[in-house]
Design an enzyme around this catalytic site. Sequence first.
Site, PDB file in Angstrom:
ATOM      1  N   THR A   4       0.863  -1.187   0.000  1.00  0.00           N
ATOM      2  CA  THR A   4       0.000   0.000   0.000  1.00  0.00           C
ATOM      3  C   THR A   4       0.895   1.231   0.000  1.00  0.00           C
ATOM      4  O   THR A   4       1.987   1.200   0.569  1.00  0.00           O
ATOM      5  CB  THR A   4      -0.864  -0.013   1.281  1.00  0.00           C
ATOM      6  N   GLY A  48      -1.142  -1.532   6.698  1.00  0.00           N
ATOM      7  CA  GLY A  48      -1.130  -2.700   7.581  1.00  0.00           C
ATOM      8  C   GLY A  48      -2.444  -3.445   7.499  1.00  0.00           C
ATOM      9  O   GLY A  48      -3.196  -3.289   6.531  1.00  0.00           O
TER      10      GLY A  48
HETATM   11  N1  ASP Z   1      -4.141  -1.413   4.796  1.00  0.00           N
HETATM   12  C1  ASP Z   1      -4.337  -2.032   3.508  1.00  0.00           C
HETATM   13  C2  ASP Z   1      -5.682  -2.682   3.470  1.00  0.00           C
HETATM   14  O1  ASP Z   1      -6.066  -3.268   4.464  1.00  0.00           O
HETATM   15  C3  ASP Z   1      -3.298  -3.045   3.188  1.00  0.00           C
HETATM   16  C4  ASP Z   1      -1.873  -2.587   3.350  1.00  0.00           C
HETATM   17  O2  ASP Z   1      -1.609  -1.568   3.961  1.00  0.00           O
HETATM   18  O3  ASP Z   1      -0.962  -3.251   2.825  1.00  0.00           O
HETATM   19  O4  ASP Z   1      -6.328  -2.667   2.459  1.00  0.00           O
END
Ligand code: ASP
Length: 312
Positions: free
Chosen positions: A178, A230
Amino acid sequence: MGKAVIAIHGGAGAITRALLNPEQEKRYIDALSSIVEKGQQMLESGESALDVVTEAVRLLEECPLFNAGIGAVFTRDETHELDACVMDGNTLKAGAVAGVSRLRNPILAARLVMEQSPHVLLVGKGAEQFAFAQGVEPVSPDTFSTPERLQQLLDARAGGVTQLDHAAPLDERAKMGTVGAVALDKEGNLAAATSTGGMTNKLPGRVGDSPLPGAGCYANNASAAVSCTGTGEVFIRTLAAYDIAALMDYGNLSLAEACERVVMEKLPALGGSGGLIAVDREGNVALPFNSEGMYRAWGYAGDAPTTGIYRE
Ligand code: ASP
């Protein structure tokens, strides 16, 4: 007022030295430094924090290394559903899209929602129709596909990694990449932007924290600009990004103290792993994470950038 500054992230997770060979590591560092440098130059030439975070996230979406835009992860059904949010700390205006698959740069669509609609969050087909009506060109959903992300889906399936199944813990490997940016500009305005493909093997229709103001993205000139990465479900339940601002605002915590509380105490208490980037109105920067690594970079306008991947 602090010195103009930008911080960016390209996701957190089980990123260890063993995971990346020197060549891969260099590719990440090069991508992060060139994007943060672009942001630093924009700030130096007086551009707004809002424009800087939008452009930094657009560039991160264009980079196939990260799980946003090109290189987004696959859902369980081998489709892509992208989420993005932008927030202006000066006006507290926010715009977001979720579950889109035909907009090349979800962050630009989020910005359009903020500036050209009376709404904050548009989802799916409605978000796409809105963006097309604003002149955005549709793209084919396979624009976002890369062989590496397909392999991740196949691995996740083979390993029985089913996110959002209450019986199975969210898997570290499923969420990486992300992207986000936070900035303070020369006028003292803060802004934040976050964009993601979500989590590998997610159920179609699942929306994470990234497009939700207060959860994965938040900016308020009175406190801080924050972009998270996250296990999205926990960041939603803790309103992690807003919690940083609230701890500063109501609790008089410093940026560093608020980050410590949220990332090292409140998120892990609910099983949340990941991190965030944050900048306050004084120009302090924090890039805390409780996972093994987080792709990150930051720099003041006019200075050399600093990049990092691992814990040490
Ligand atoms: N927070 C993002 C989600 O849950 C995933 C990530 O940060 O990698 O979609």
